[in-house]
Every structure is written in C-alpha cells, then in structure tokens.
Design an enzyme around this catalytic site. Structure first.
Site, PDB file in Angstrom:
ATOM      1  N   ARG A 151       0.817  -1.238   0.000  1.00  0.00           N
ATOM      2  CA  ARG A 151       0.000   0.000   0.000  1.00  0.00           C
ATOM      3  C   ARG A 151       0.837   1.268   0.000  1.00  0.00           C
ATOM      4  NH1 ARG A 151      -2.551  -3.358   3.646  1.00  0.00           N
ATOM      5  NH2 ARG A 151      -4.398  -4.359   2.752  1.00  0.00           N
ATOM      6  N   LYS A 169       7.857  23.146 -13.836  1.00  0.00           N
ATOM      7  CA  LYS A 169       6.909  22.033 -13.641  1.00  0.00           C
ATOM      8  C   LYS A 169       6.508  21.950 -12.168  1.00  0.00           C
ATOM      9  CE  LYS A 169       5.418  17.416 -14.488  1.00  0.00           C
ATOM     10  NZ  LYS A 169       5.476  16.153 -15.190  1.00  0.00           N
ATOM     11  N   GLU A 195      -4.297  17.397 -11.474  1.00  0.00           N
ATOM     12  CA  GLU A 195      -4.785  17.850 -12.779  1.00  0.00           C
ATOM     13  C   GLU A 195      -6.285  18.101 -12.794  1.00  0.00           C
ATOM     14  OE1 GLU A 195      -2.667  16.144 -16.119  1.00  0.00           O
ATOM     15  OE2 GLU A 195      -4.310  16.690 -17.457  1.00  0.00           O
ATOM     16  N   ARG A 214      -2.758  22.045 -14.190  1.00  0.00           N
ATOM     17  CA  ARG A 214      -1.752  21.077 -14.661  1.00  0.00           C
ATOM     18  C   ARG A 214      -1.953  20.686 -16.120  1.00  0.00           C
ATOM     19  NH1 ARG A 214       1.005  16.089 -11.277  1.00  0.00           N
ATOM     20  NH2 ARG A 214       2.313  15.358 -12.990  1.00  0.00           N
ATOM     21  N   ASN A 240       0.164  19.895 -21.118  1.00  0.00           N
ATOM     22  CA  ASN A 240      -0.112  19.108 -22.321  1.00  0.00           C
ATOM     23  C   ASN A 240      -0.106  19.963 -23.592  1.00  0.00           C
ATOM     24  OD1 ASN A 240      -0.411  16.637 -20.971  1.00  0.00           O
ATOM     25  ND2 ASN A 240      -2.459  17.242 -20.314  1.00  0.00           N
ATOM     26  N   HIS A 286       0.261  18.461 -27.075  1.00  0.00           N
ATOM     27  CA  HIS A 286       0.075  17.024 -26.921  1.00  0.00           C
ATOM     28  C   HIS A 286      -1.149  16.495 -27.667  1.00  0.00           C
ATOM     29  CE1 HIS A 286       3.245  17.471 -24.032  1.00  0.00           C
ATOM     30  NE2 HIS A 286       3.179  16.239 -23.618  1.00  0.00           N
ATOM     31  N   HIS A 290       7.915  10.382 -28.525  1.00  0.00           N
ATOM     32  CA  HIS A 290       6.859  11.233 -27.961  1.00  0.00           C
ATOM     33  C   HIS A 290       7.235  12.724 -28.061  1.00  0.00           C
ATOM     34  CE1 HIS A 290       3.814  12.623 -25.151  1.00  0.00           C
ATOM     35  NE2 HIS A 290       4.761  13.168 -24.410  1.00  0.00           N
TER      36      HIS A 290
END
Ligand code: NAD
Ligand code: GLY
Length: 356
Positions: A119, A225, A235, A239, A243, A246, A263
């Site tokens: 966990r 960042k 997000e 946030r 992107n 993207h 990418h």
C-alpha cells in the site's frame, strides 16, 4: 548543484541537479530505510549500474537489484509482477526504498510499483533521459499501459527525492536529446517567455549538452513544472497546460504507430500546430508562431506533420484524453508564456490543419 523544492499535498521533496550527482545520490537515502531496491533495465545498468551500486553501498544497507526489460512495450502488468516478485522474494518490508534508475518507462512503472507495494513504500527517481529529467520524474504521475490505453492504470504518487545527473545525458542518442528539449521549450511557451528566448539563444549549446546551459535548462524546467504541480497536483485545472502540443502530438503518435516518432518529437511538431491554432483562436502573433517553429527546428524535431486527411486528424484527436463530450480541447497560447485550456470547434481545427 541546484535544488528545486516540490511541494504538493501528496508530499514535499527536493530535486537535486548536478553533473556527477549519481555518485552522491546516497545522500537522499533515509536513515531508517531497511533495504534498497534498485530497479533499472539492462541498457541503463550496463552504463551506470556499477556506479549507482557503489553509491548505494556507501549507506551500508542491503541493496537488491531488479532488472526489467527495456522498452515502452514492457511498461505493463506483466513487468509490474516481475517487480513485485523481486520485492517479495527478497522480503522487502514497508521501510524499504525503491530507487528507479532510467528513463520515463522505468520511472513510471517503478513509481507505480512503489505506490502499490504494501500500500505504498518510499521511492527515489534517478532519471537518465532528458525527457525524464525535465518531465516524467517530477510531479508524481506513475502508470503502466493497458492493452486498451497508454498510461491508463496508475496513481499520483510522489517520490521522496529526485536525483539528476546531467552527465548521464551524454550517452543518449541525439533523437532522445531533441525529444527531451521539446519538453524543455514547452515550459517556456506555456509559462515563461524569457526562458523561451534564452532557449532560442542557446540551442547550439543545448544540442551539444554543454554543462552550464544544460544544468540551467534542466533546473528551470523542473522549477516551472514544480510550480504548476504544486498548484494542481491531480490535474483538476492548471496542470493540463503541461499538455501543450500534446493533442496534435498524440494524434501523430497514434496515427503513425507508437514508436515511429518519439513522444517528444511528436509534441515538438504538435506545438507548432497548436501555435497556429492559437493564432487562429486567441490571437497569438505570427511572429510568435514563427519563433516556436524556429525553435522546434533548431532543437532537431520534425516541423512538418504527416499529410493525412482532416477527418483522420479529427478522429485521432478525439481519442485524446482532453476530448470531452465530442468537443476537442486544446492548450492554447494567447501570447508566449501564457496558456489557456479551451474547446475549439472542428471547423476551426480543420481550417488550421489546411495550413500544413
Ligand atoms: P525510455 O524510458 O523508454 O528511455 C528511452 C531509451 O533510452 C530506452 O531505451 C532507455 O533504456 C535508454 N536510456 C535511458 N537512459 C539512458 C542514458 N543515459 N544513455 C543511453 N540510453 C539511455 O523513454 P523516455 O522518453 O525517458 O520516457 C518515456 C516514458 O515516459 C513513456 O512511457 C511516457 O508515458 C512516460 N512519461 C511520463 C510522464 C509523467 O509525468 N509520469 C511524463 C512524460 C512521459
Ligand atoms: N507530463 C504531464 C504531467 O506531468 O502532468
């Protein structure tokens, strides 16, 4: 050395950036750690494994090595089980610490393993690609791929430290440097126009991985960042600006088949397309669009997208995670250094696609 502090509800931690940092990374190992699990792949182990083992051995703690196969296609449930097998066979307990040494693939899967094992145990990111140093190791997104979607199984789980040695970038192929630089210049475009100008003035030095500019570019990217992630860890808003480029980039990756373009290369070209869309929708100047195009070219990323018919583009972009209720959502720039997220109608997107 530079230190960037990340502060999120999920945890606060330092990012330490320096040439040669690999040899000093044991400084981040907590004194109460029982065992250290070094997770990496054979490519990275061959290059840096011995040095990292030497550094970890200075702690006097037991170190267990877990090697996973190299490649995005192995960022899956089967490899996650390989990691769990290694952790369980070596009887690691809740005070063990995972050390993830490698690019974004190793970092993402090791972080997710850390989030799940018992966990949640502590983990340290030691990113060795430029993309992972400026993006994936920072901010706590961890994941594996599912046959039905990339990064679909994961958790927000912050590391306890990020250890960045900029000298390890020297063994990366040039394409990987270009792909990482695409994420670096992205931070300038979305949050810091001065940094963007600095990047433009330093592309030769960055392409050549000169120490001082590389140290600054990696540190500034991590700062930017860290700022975004500290405002919005999960997000729910801000946030999403990370992107930028993207939506088009993911379409290129999916349409060409994953792996054809890296990418970051797809994001580089996608940022030019998103800049043209920004000019159409929210008034980004032609001069700024040209600056983005020049910068993407200067770092060695492709500037011309594939020639597909517009419906194919729209279909591919509809698969993007930012498509909501049939509308296409984009990160757009009203001006350099400022970003917004908004929906755009398909006709406008097609008008912009016609420019390429
Ligand atoms: P990668 O991890 O596949 O690394 C690229 C290649 O470089 C691999 O073959 C790797 O073994 C090799 N390599 C790593 N370091 C090296 C070095 N110093 N010298 C020589 N070779 C080296 O790719 P990547 O671009 O680092 O990461 C891509 C992954 O990151 C994707 O799975 C993506 O989904 C993920 N990602 C995650 C986030 C996030 O926020 N968690 C953000 C962006 C990307
Ligand atoms: N790479 C996007 C993010 O971390 O949110």
């Amino acid at each position: 050395m530079s230190v960037v502090h990340v502060q999120t509800p999920g945890g606060n931690y330092p990012i330490q950036v320096a040439p040669g940092r690999l040899d000093l990374m044991a400084e981040s190992i907590p004194s109460d750690a029982t065992t250290l699990a070094l997770i990496t792949n054979p490519t990275v182990f061959a290059l840096y494994g011995e040095r990292v083992l030497q550094a970890l051995n200075t702690t006097g703690k037991k170190v267990v090595q877990i090697l996973i196969e190299d490649g995005e296609q192995y960022k899956n449930g089967k490899t996650l089980d390989v990691i769990f097998d290694g952790l369980l066979q070596n009887r690691l307990d809740r005070k063990a610490v995972i050390v993830a040494l490698g690019g974004g693939v190793v970092g993402d899967i090791s972080g997710f393993a850390a989030a799940c094992f018992m966990r949640g145990i502590r983990f340290i990111q030691v990113p060795t690609t430029l993309l992972s140093q400026v993006d994936s190791s920072v901010g706590g997104k961890t994941a594996i791929n599912h046959p039905l979607g990339k990064n679909m199984i994961g958790a927000f789980y912050q590391p306890i430290a990020v250890e960045i040695d900029i000298h390890v970038l020297k063994t990366l192929p040039k394409r990987e440097i270009s792909a990482g630089l695409a994420e670096v210049i992205k931070y300038g475009m979305i949050t810091d126009a001065d940094f963007l100008d600095w990047c433009l003035a330093n592309t030769d030095a960055l392409n050549a991985l000169e120490d001082e500019p590389t140290q600054y570019a990696v540190t500034r990217s991590c700062e930017l960042k860290a700022y975004v992630v500290s405002q919005d860890e999960r997000e729910s808003g801000l946030r999403a600006i990370l992107n930028f480029g993207h939506t088009f980039g993911h379409a290129i990756e999916a349409g060409l088949g994953y792996g054809k373009w890296l990418h970051g290369e797809a994001v580089g070209c996608g940022m030019i397309m998103a800049a043209e869309l920004s000019a159409e929708v929210c008034g980004l100047s032609a001069q700024s669009v040209q600056k983005i195009r020049d910068l993407v070219a200067a770092i060695g990323c492709p500037t011309e997208p594939p020639k597909w018919d517009h419906d194919k583009w729209i279909d591919l972009m509809g698969l993007d995670k930012k498509a909501e209720g049939g509308q296409l959502r984009f990160v757009l720039l009203p001006e350099l250094g400022k970003s917004v997220v908004q929906t755009v109608d398909v006709a406008t997107v097609k008008k912009v696609l016609a420019k390429f």
